[in-house]
Design a protein around this motif. Structure first.
Motif, short mmCIF file in Angstrom:
data_model
loop_
_atom_site.label_atom_id
_atom_site.label_comp_id
_atom_site.label_asym_id
_atom_site.label_seq_id
_atom_site.Cartn_x
_atom_site.Cartn_y
_atom_site.Cartn_z
N SER A 48 24.44 15.10 4.91
CA SER A 48 24.18 16.39 5.54
C SER A 48 23.12 17.12 4.73
O SER A 48 23.19 17.14 3.50
CB SER A 48 25.45 17.24 5.63
N HIS A 49 22.16 17.70 5.43
CA HIS A 49 21.13 18.46 4.72
C HIS A 49 21.60 19.88 4.44
O HIS A 49 21.53 20.36 3.31
CB HIS A 49 19.83 18.49 5.54
N ASP A 50 22.05 20.55 5.48
CA ASP A 50 22.50 21.94 5.32
C ASP A 50 23.94 21.97 4.81
O ASP A 50 24.78 21.17 5.22
CB ASP A 50 22.42 22.68 6.66
N LYS A 51 24.23 22.94 3.94
CA LYS A 51 25.60 23.12 3.48
C LYS A 51 26.47 23.68 4.59
O LYS A 51 27.67 23.43 4.65
CB LYS A 51 25.63 24.02 2.25
N ASN A 52 25.85 24.46 5.46
CA ASN A 52 26.54 25.02 6.61
C ASN A 52 26.24 24.16 7.83
O ASN A 52 25.08 23.84 8.11
CB ASN A 52 26.08 26.47 6.86
N GLU A 73 0.87 -1.15 0.00
CA GLU A 73 0.00 0.00 0.00
C GLU A 73 0.92 1.23 0.00
O GLU A 73 2.06 1.14 -0.39
CB GLU A 73 -0.92 -0.05 1.22
N ILE A 74 0.43 2.39 0.44
CA ILE A 74 1.27 3.59 0.44
C ILE A 74 2.49 3.33 1.32
O ILE A 74 2.36 2.92 2.47
CB ILE A 74 0.46 4.78 0.97
N SER A 75 3.67 3.55 0.77
CA SER A 75 4.88 3.32 1.55
C SER A 75 5.23 4.56 2.37
O SER A 75 4.78 5.68 2.08
CB SER A 75 6.04 2.93 0.64
N VAL A 76 6.03 4.35 3.40
CA VAL A 76 6.36 5.40 4.36
C VAL A 76 7.87 5.63 4.39
O VAL A 76 8.64 4.67 4.49
CB VAL A 76 5.85 5.03 5.77
N THR A 77 8.25 6.89 4.29
CA THR A 77 9.66 7.27 4.31
C THR A 77 9.96 8.07 5.57
O THR A 77 9.26 9.03 5.89
CB THR A 77 10.03 8.11 3.08
N ALA A 78 11.01 7.67 6.30
CA ALA A 78 11.46 8.42 7.48
C ALA A 78 12.33 9.58 7.01
O ALA A 78 13.38 9.37 6.40
CB ALA A 78 12.22 7.50 8.42
N HIS A 79 11.90 10.79 7.28
CA HIS A 79 12.54 12.02 6.79
C HIS A 79 13.88 12.26 7.49
O HIS A 79 13.93 12.44 8.71
CB HIS A 79 11.58 13.19 7.04
N ARG A 80 14.97 12.23 6.72
CA ARG A 80 16.34 12.37 7.26
C ARG A 80 16.63 11.32 8.33
O ARG A 80 17.35 11.58 9.31
CB ARG A 80 16.56 13.78 7.82
N GLY A 81 16.08 10.14 8.14
CA GLY A 81 16.10 9.13 9.18
C GLY A 81 14.94 9.41 10.12
O GLY A 81 14.12 10.29 9.87
N SER A 82 14.82 8.66 11.20
CA SER A 82 13.80 8.98 12.19
C SER A 82 14.31 10.16 13.00
O SER A 82 14.85 10.02 14.11
CB SER A 82 13.50 7.77 13.08
N PRO A 113 19.49 12.37 15.94
CA PRO A 113 19.94 13.50 15.10
C PRO A 113 19.88 13.14 13.62
O PRO A 113 20.28 12.05 13.20
CB PRO A 113 21.38 13.73 15.58
N GLU A 114 19.36 14.07 12.82
CA GLU A 114 19.12 13.84 11.40
C GLU A 114 20.38 13.47 10.63
O GLU A 114 21.49 13.90 10.96
CB GLU A 114 18.49 15.08 10.77
N ASN A 115 20.19 12.63 9.61
CA ASN A 115 21.27 12.23 8.71
C ASN A 115 22.49 11.62 9.43
O ASN A 115 23.64 11.88 9.08
CB ASN A 115 21.71 13.43 7.86
N THR A 116 22.18 10.80 10.43
CA THR A 116 23.24 10.06 11.13
C THR A 116 22.90 8.58 11.08
O THR A 116 21.76 8.20 10.76
CB THR A 116 23.36 10.50 12.60
N MET A 117 23.87 7.75 11.42
CA MET A 117 23.60 6.31 11.47
C MET A 117 22.55 6.00 12.52
O MET A 117 21.72 5.11 12.35
CB MET A 117 24.89 5.54 11.77
N ALA A 118 22.55 6.76 13.61
CA ALA A 118 21.54 6.55 14.66
C ALA A 118 20.14 6.80 14.12
O ALA A 118 19.19 6.06 14.43
CB ALA A 118 21.81 7.47 15.84
N ALA A 119 19.99 7.81 13.26
CA ALA A 119 18.68 8.12 12.68
C ALA A 119 18.27 7.04 11.67
O ALA A 119 17.08 6.69 11.58
CB ALA A 119 18.72 9.49 12.01
N VAL A 120 19.22 6.53 10.92
CA VAL A 120 18.91 5.47 9.96
C VAL A 120 18.51 4.19 10.69
O VAL A 120 17.54 3.52 10.32
CB VAL A 120 20.12 5.21 9.04
N GLU A 121 19.24 3.86 11.74
CA GLU A 121 18.92 2.67 12.53
C GLU A 121 17.56 2.82 13.20
O GLU A 121 16.79 1.86 13.29
CB GLU A 121 20.01 2.44 13.57
N ALA A 122 17.25 4.03 13.65
CA ALA A 122 15.94 4.28 14.27
C ALA A 122 14.82 4.11 13.25
O ALA A 122 13.72 3.65 13.58
CB ALA A 122 15.90 5.69 14.87
#
Length: 599
Positions: A396-400, A349-358, A363-372
């Motif tokens: 990384s999302h932000d360039k800065n 059915e409709i699939s679900v994506t975790a935004h920048r990880g959970s 913390p976003e875009n980290t292995m911890a977020a991917v594992e979560a």
């Protein structure tokens, strides 16, 4: 009728172990092979039709394409052959049991192959169709449950059942198949046991069932009994699962965990039910055939010696089975490890994506977020990638890096060694102090076989080699079925397609203007949910593209996206999204969980 049931149980008791073993081995070998064949056929026909996705809006046009028809004909032929082998093997096993002879699982398979060869040589093609129709009727309930979770088949069924012509047309079709199969219920036995032609076997079957309504209703009683038993066991198992997940009482996890359990357990019960149905129906019809034909002692015994001049040499047969088993194991491993294309496009059915990880839990875009995200049972994890000064691809999302690392540094000005020294977890909470920025290969290695990736490549300008390097990594990890590449840069996506046309690409846009979705470099669009309406979803789907929406975090907006029929919801709350998409609301009690089973 009682005598028939008693003898059926005796036959199953004598031969049941070997038959069940045959069924398990045969389906474990044939199903992965057929699913991979289906996957390749769908991909090939979609490519020839100029579509990226099968959708409710384009399915009629897709089915009308010549290559689609050819692929479907090939798939049907393969299904006819596989079902014929199974039916012939079961008939042979039960016929042998009627004479108190036991066949090993290998001999049952050999009987199926021999009979397939003989029926093909006799050009009994109508028998292949009859076996297919019988399997359809026997497994109709299980197929309905399976198709109800498949897009866009579930949509077609819904449209059929909601219209009066559709309902009556479906009932008439099923009734027609039922009448055909009732009259020809013993056709398989006539062709395979007495070696008659299809027409002769069908005519004899009609004579045998004539005036015997009560006795010939026995297969229907077996059908109902098996469905009732399997359904009861399924409900009992899932009730236990509901109590178990409720006992966990972990905030936000209960509903998603139960839904994930249902999605894993139900296919197993459907498979078990289908196996029981095949054994039960062929068992009872074989016994009925002999009863209606007279005493077993007066019947000519079927030769099960399978002489070498008629059959396959045992060594060759065993070798062929080992080879088929090896191929099946490899294909199963490949499907689990690398994904299977029809999974995301059709079987979910409709699939679900975790935004920048959970990113609400780590913390976003980290292995911890991917594992979560894996723990939250998301279907995809969305990550942002950029390139360091020395050419490494990192998350990384932000360039800065002021927000995540606390320093006004730019990824493109840092080397990989410098990036690895940064702490991007402390800003989120003390628990994640020391969390580092991962590179893309590290994430892909972890995600392979666990979760799909939505890799958003940041626009670093025309001179950047980021698109080509991402494409190389997908090739290196062989994650075509587990990765989609998205970007706000249409040029980047075109370069991805130039590097490898098999990589799925998505165009990220904030608003919807113009016919941007018809670009051949795009397989899907990723758009802000507030700009999505029914017209847009229909237009994108008619073009054979997918539609992902972001960032959807409220119950009302998730429910609106579900009603619109988008393909993927990108959210910071994957567990909440799964509950609403699959259950319609949060699951706060055992009763709420059990209601999900009826969907």
């Amino acid at each position: 009728m009682n005598k028939c049931l008693k003898e059926t149980f005796q036959v199953i008791r004598l031969e049941g172990g070997n038959i069940v073993l045959f069924e398990l081995i045969y389906r474990m070998i044939s199903l992965p092979i057929y699913l991979q064949l289906l996957d390749r056929a769908v991909h090939f026909s979609l490519d020839r039709a100029g579509y990226s996705y099968i959708t409710n809006e384009n399915i009629v046009d897709y089915l009308a394409k010549p290559w689609t028809f050819i692929c479907l004909a090939g798939l049907m032929a393969a299904a006819f052959i596989l079902l014929m082998i199974e039916a012939a093997g079961l008939s042979g096993a039960f016929q042998a049991a009627a004479y108190h002879r036991k066949l090993s699982a290998l001999l049952i398979f050999e009987a199926g192959l021999v009979q397939l060869k003989e029926e093909a040589e006799k050009r009994n093609w109508k028998l292949f169709l009859m076996v297919f129709i019988q399997y359809f009727l026997f497994n109709m309930f299980f197929l309905y449950r399976l198709f109800s979770h498949m897009r866009p088949v579930s949509f077609i069924m819904k449209e059929l059942f909601e219209s009066v012509p559709g309902r009556y047309g479906t009932l008439l079709f099923i009734a027609g198949c039922g009448v055909l199969c009732r009259g020809g219920i013993f056709t398989v036995q006539g062709c395979m046991i007495e070696q008659k032609s299809f027409d002769a076997s069908y005519e004899k079957s009609r004579q045998l069932v004539k005036g015997r309504l009560k006795l010939t209703a026995l297969p229907a009683a077996v059908y109902i009994g098996i469905i009732g038993t399997v359904s009861l066991l399924y409900v009992l198992v899932m009730t236990g699962a509901a109590f178990l997940v409720m006992a966990l009482q972990t905030e936000g996890v209960t509903g998603a965990l139960f839904i994930e359990a249902r999605n894993k357990v139900e296919p197993l019960f459907l498979m078990a039910g289908s196996i029981c149905m095949s054994i039960g129906i062929y068992g009872v019809t074989t016994v009925m055939y002999y009863q209606l034909n007279g005493s077993l002692d007066q019947r000519k015994h079927w030769d099960f010696s399978f002489g070498l001049q008629e059959s396959f040499k045992k060594r060759k047969l065993v070798l062929a089975l080992f080879m088929a088993g090896g191929i099946s194991v490899f294909l199963t491993y490949d499907a689990v490890r690398n994904g299977i294309g029809i999974g995301a496009d059709v079987l979910e059915e409709i699939s679900v994506t975790a935004h920048r990880g959970s990113s609400e839990r780590a913390p976003e875009n980290t292995m911890a977020a991917v594992e979560a995200a894996v723990e939250d049972m998301a279907d995809f994890v969305e990550i942002d990638v950029q390139m360091t000064a020395d050419g490494y691809i990192v998350l990384s999302h932000d360039k800065n890096l002021k927000k995540t690392a606390g320093e006004a540094l730019r990824i493109q000005n840092l080397t990989w060694e410098q990036v690895k020294q940064l702490d991007v977890g402390r800003w989120f909470s003390p628990e994640y102090e020391g969390e580092k920025i991962p590179d893309l290969p590290q994430v892909m290695d972890y995600a392979k076989g666990r979760i799909n990736l939505n890799i958003e490549i940041k626009n670093e300008g025309a001179k950047s080699s980021l698109p080509e390097k991402v494409a190389e990594l997908i090739q290196e990890f062989d994650m075509y079925e587990q990765c989609i590449v998205t970007s706000t840069s249409l040029t980047y996506l075109e370069r991805i397609k130039e590097a490898d046309p098999n990589i799925i690409t998505g165009y990220i846009i904030s608003a919807a203007f113009g016919n941007y979705y018809s670009n051949e470099a795009l397989d899907l669009i990723s758009i802000r949910s507030s700009f999505v309406n029914h017209k847009l979803v229909s237009q994108v789907h008619e073009a054979g593209k997918g539609i992902h929406v972001w960032t959807v975090n409220t119950r009302n907006e998730i429910d609106r996206m579900k009603l619109l029929g988008v393909d993927n919801v990108i959210t910071d709350k994957p567990q909440l999204a799964k509950e609403i998409i699959y259950a319609g609301d949060s699951l706060d009690s055992v009763a709420d969980c059990l209601k999900v089973l009826l969907r």
